[in-house]
Write a protein that holds these residues in place. Structure first.
Motif, short mmCIF file in Angstrom:
data_model
loop_
_atom_site.label_atom_id
_atom_site.label_comp_id
_atom_site.label_asym_id
_atom_site.label_seq_id
_atom_site.Cartn_x
_atom_site.Cartn_y
_atom_site.Cartn_z
N HIS A 1 12.10 0.02 15.20
CA HIS A 1 12.60 -0.74 14.07
C HIS A 1 11.50 -1.08 13.07
O HIS A 1 11.52 -2.14 12.43
CB HIS A 1 13.28 -2.03 14.54
CG HIS A 1 14.50 -1.77 15.38
ND1 HIS A 1 15.04 -2.72 16.21
CD2 HIS A 1 15.26 -0.66 15.53
CE1 HIS A 1 16.10 -2.21 16.83
NE2 HIS A 1 16.25 -0.96 16.42
N LEU A 2 10.54 -0.21 12.89
CA LEU A 2 9.45 -0.44 11.95
C LEU A 2 9.95 -0.36 10.51
O LEU A 2 10.90 0.37 10.20
CB LEU A 2 8.34 0.60 12.14
CG LEU A 2 7.63 0.61 13.50
CD1 LEU A 2 6.69 1.81 13.58
CD2 LEU A 2 6.85 -0.68 13.72
N GLY A 3 9.28 -1.11 9.62
CA GLY A 3 9.55 -0.96 8.20
C GLY A 3 9.14 0.43 7.75
O GLY A 3 8.12 0.97 8.20
N ARG A 4 9.91 1.03 6.85
CA ARG A 4 9.62 2.38 6.36
C ARG A 4 9.63 2.37 4.83
O ARG A 4 10.56 1.82 4.21
CB ARG A 4 10.65 3.37 6.88
CG ARG A 4 10.27 4.84 6.68
CD ARG A 4 11.35 5.77 7.21
NE ARG A 4 10.87 7.14 7.27
CZ ARG A 4 11.65 8.21 7.16
NH1 ARG A 4 12.96 8.05 6.99
NH2 ARG A 4 11.15 9.43 7.22
N VAL A 5 8.62 2.97 4.24
CA VAL A 5 8.46 2.91 2.78
C VAL A 5 8.17 4.31 2.26
O VAL A 5 7.54 5.14 2.93
CB VAL A 5 7.32 1.93 2.41
CG1 VAL A 5 5.97 2.41 2.92
CG2 VAL A 5 7.28 1.70 0.91
N ALA A 6 8.66 4.59 1.06
CA ALA A 6 8.40 5.87 0.39
C ALA A 6 7.78 5.59 -0.98
O ALA A 6 8.14 4.62 -1.65
CB ALA A 6 9.70 6.66 0.21
N VAL A 7 6.83 6.43 -1.36
CA VAL A 7 6.17 6.33 -2.66
C VAL A 7 6.47 7.60 -3.45
O VAL A 7 6.28 8.71 -2.94
CB VAL A 7 4.64 6.15 -2.52
CG1 VAL A 7 4.00 5.98 -3.89
CG2 VAL A 7 4.32 4.96 -1.61
N TYR A 8 6.95 7.41 -4.67
CA TYR A 8 7.26 8.52 -5.57
C TYR A 8 6.30 8.46 -6.76
O TYR A 8 5.91 7.38 -7.20
CB TYR A 8 8.68 8.43 -6.09
CG TYR A 8 9.77 8.42 -5.05
CD1 TYR A 8 10.56 9.54 -4.84
CD2 TYR A 8 10.03 7.29 -4.29
CE1 TYR A 8 11.58 9.54 -3.90
CE2 TYR A 8 11.05 7.27 -3.34
CZ TYR A 8 11.83 8.40 -3.16
OH TYR A 8 12.84 8.38 -2.24
N ALA A 9 6.01 9.61 -7.33
CA ALA A 9 5.20 9.66 -8.55
C ALA A 9 5.62 10.88 -9.35
O ALA A 9 5.64 12.00 -8.82
CB ALA A 9 3.71 9.72 -8.22
N GLY A 10 5.97 10.67 -10.60
CA GLY A 10 6.42 11.77 -11.45
C GLY A 10 7.82 12.19 -11.10
O GLY A 10 8.79 11.87 -11.80
N ASP A 11 7.99 12.90 -10.01
CA ASP A 11 9.29 13.36 -9.51
C ASP A 11 9.93 12.23 -8.69
O ASP A 11 9.48 11.91 -7.60
CB ASP A 11 9.09 14.61 -8.66
CG ASP A 11 10.40 15.14 -8.08
OD1 ASP A 11 11.46 14.56 -8.35
OD2 ASP A 11 10.34 16.16 -7.36
N MET A 12 11.01 11.66 -9.24
CA MET A 12 11.65 10.56 -8.55
C MET A 12 12.64 11.01 -7.48
O MET A 12 13.31 10.20 -6.84
CB MET A 12 12.38 9.65 -9.57
CG MET A 12 11.46 8.93 -10.53
SD MET A 12 10.42 7.67 -9.74
CE MET A 12 8.86 8.54 -9.67
N ASN A 13 12.76 12.32 -7.26
CA ASN A 13 13.66 12.83 -6.23
C ASN A 13 12.93 13.20 -4.95
O ASN A 13 13.55 13.23 -3.88
CB ASN A 13 14.41 14.07 -6.76
CG ASN A 13 15.33 13.74 -7.91
OD1 ASN A 13 16.08 12.77 -7.85
ND2 ASN A 13 15.26 14.52 -8.98
N THR A 14 11.64 13.49 -5.04
CA THR A 14 10.87 13.93 -3.88
C THR A 14 9.70 12.98 -3.66
O THR A 14 8.84 12.87 -4.54
CB THR A 14 10.35 15.36 -4.07
OG1 THR A 14 11.45 16.22 -4.37
CG2 THR A 14 9.64 15.83 -2.81
#
Length: 345
Positions: A52-65
């Protein structure tokens, strides 16, 4: 540095003097920058249950990938990223993928290259709020059918709500909690009583239930006037069906609870249209939900409300963890909803 006025925040978040907590699935902070490097300091409570860890995503330029996806295994995590080549400014987004019920994701600091600038991205023309359960959270959507749940395979960005919002180019806020209902949250087939320990009626008005529980602080009410929405999509009833089980008296109790919750949503968001959907994992309460919506519309013609029965997931489209919708099913659901949402916006 973490200067909140230089960030655009979308979704229910909570800012303290030194940390911006991304509270719910898909909540994000976003900005434009001409920096070529990015440093982030992230905070989490690191729950004992490592599933149940926190999960984070970072986007730059391409907001889909995403440029980077990270599960927070330490109380403080430092990420150092090189941003994609760009002739000028590009957007950067830091998004929470794990749901509110599990590990915290706090943004403590943002570091840019020397001399680089940052400022908020512009808001979209419309905003849609989704109220739902695990399906809306993207529970297990990245997992094979043989897996059980972990936040490491939870991803709202490829679940129906955020896919539909992206197609419509609208801002989106998710208020979703796995296993939740309005009469009963999920129960096993042999349960002798409904599970009413946490229902959406109690959760929806709150800013960040999990954060307050972790901090031992009084619950904060969400400021709906400061966070308007043009459309609210309600996808609830799947977990209630684990308790109603086709029994007429229980279905009537669900109808009363469902009607009461929709009245609460309208009271808190009187100017928003409401689209009720149900059916991906269970169609047991679709007819009941449709009747409730019809009755509300007849009694209150001023309320813009509709019901849509979603197709049941198909065996040929496989599943994610614990029988939950696969990427294919989530994408098909989004495609089903986009024209309906567009008409109501």
């Amino acid at each position: 540095m973490l200067l909140h006025k230089q960030l655009r925040v979308c979704g229910r978040c909570h800012a303290t003097d030194d940390t911006l907590y991304l509270g719910w699935s898909g909540a994000f902070a976003e900005f434009l920058t001409d920096s070529r490097t990015l440093g982030l300091r992230l905070y989490s409570d690191v729950p004992d249950e490592k599933l149940h860890l926190g999960r984070v995503a970072v986007y730059a330029g391409d907001m889909n990938t995403p440029l980077c996806v990270h599960s927070l295994r330490e109380q403080h995590t430092d990420l150092h990223l090189v941003l994609p080549p760009s002739e000028g400014e590009q957007p950067v987004r830091v998004m929470k993928w794990s749901e509110n019920a599990f590990g915290l994701v706090g943004l403590e600091a943002i570091e840019l290259a020397s001399g680089a600038s940052m400022h908020p991205t512009p808001e979209k023309a419309h905003k849609v709020e989704f109220i739902g359960d695990s399906i809306t959270c993207g529970y297990g959507v990245e997992a094979p059918p043989t897996d059980t749940f972990s936040t490491a395979t939870e991803n709202p960005s490829i679940a129906y709500a955020m896919l539909a919002a992206s197609e419509l180019d609208v801002d989106v806020s998710l208020v979703s909690w796995s296993g939740i209902g309005v009469l009963s949250s999920w129960v096993s087939a042999d349960a002798a009583a409904p599970n009413q320990a946490r229902l959406m009626q109690a959760v929806y008005p709150l800013q960040d239930p999990h954060l307050c529980e972790i901090l031992g602080a009084p619950q904060m009410l969400h400021d709906f006037s400061a966070d308007p929405a043009d459309l609210v999509v309600v996808n609830l009833g799947t977990n209630d069906a684990s308790w109603t089980r086709g029994l007429p008296d229980r279905e009537q109790s669900f109808a009363q609870a469902y009607a009461g919750f929709l009245a609460d949503v309208h009271s808190l968001r009187p100017d928003a249209a409401i689209l009720c959907v149900l059916g991906t994992l269970s169609q047991g309460l679709c007819d009941t939900a449709a009747r409730v919506v019809d009755a509300l519309r007849a009694e209150h013609p001023e309320v813009r409300i509709a019901f849509h029965r979603l197709p049941l997931q198909r065996p040929e489209d496989s599943t994610g963890a614990d029988g939950h919708p696969s990427k294919i099913t989530q994408a098909l659901t989004a495609r089903e909803l986009v024209p309906l949402m567009r008409s109501m916006l």
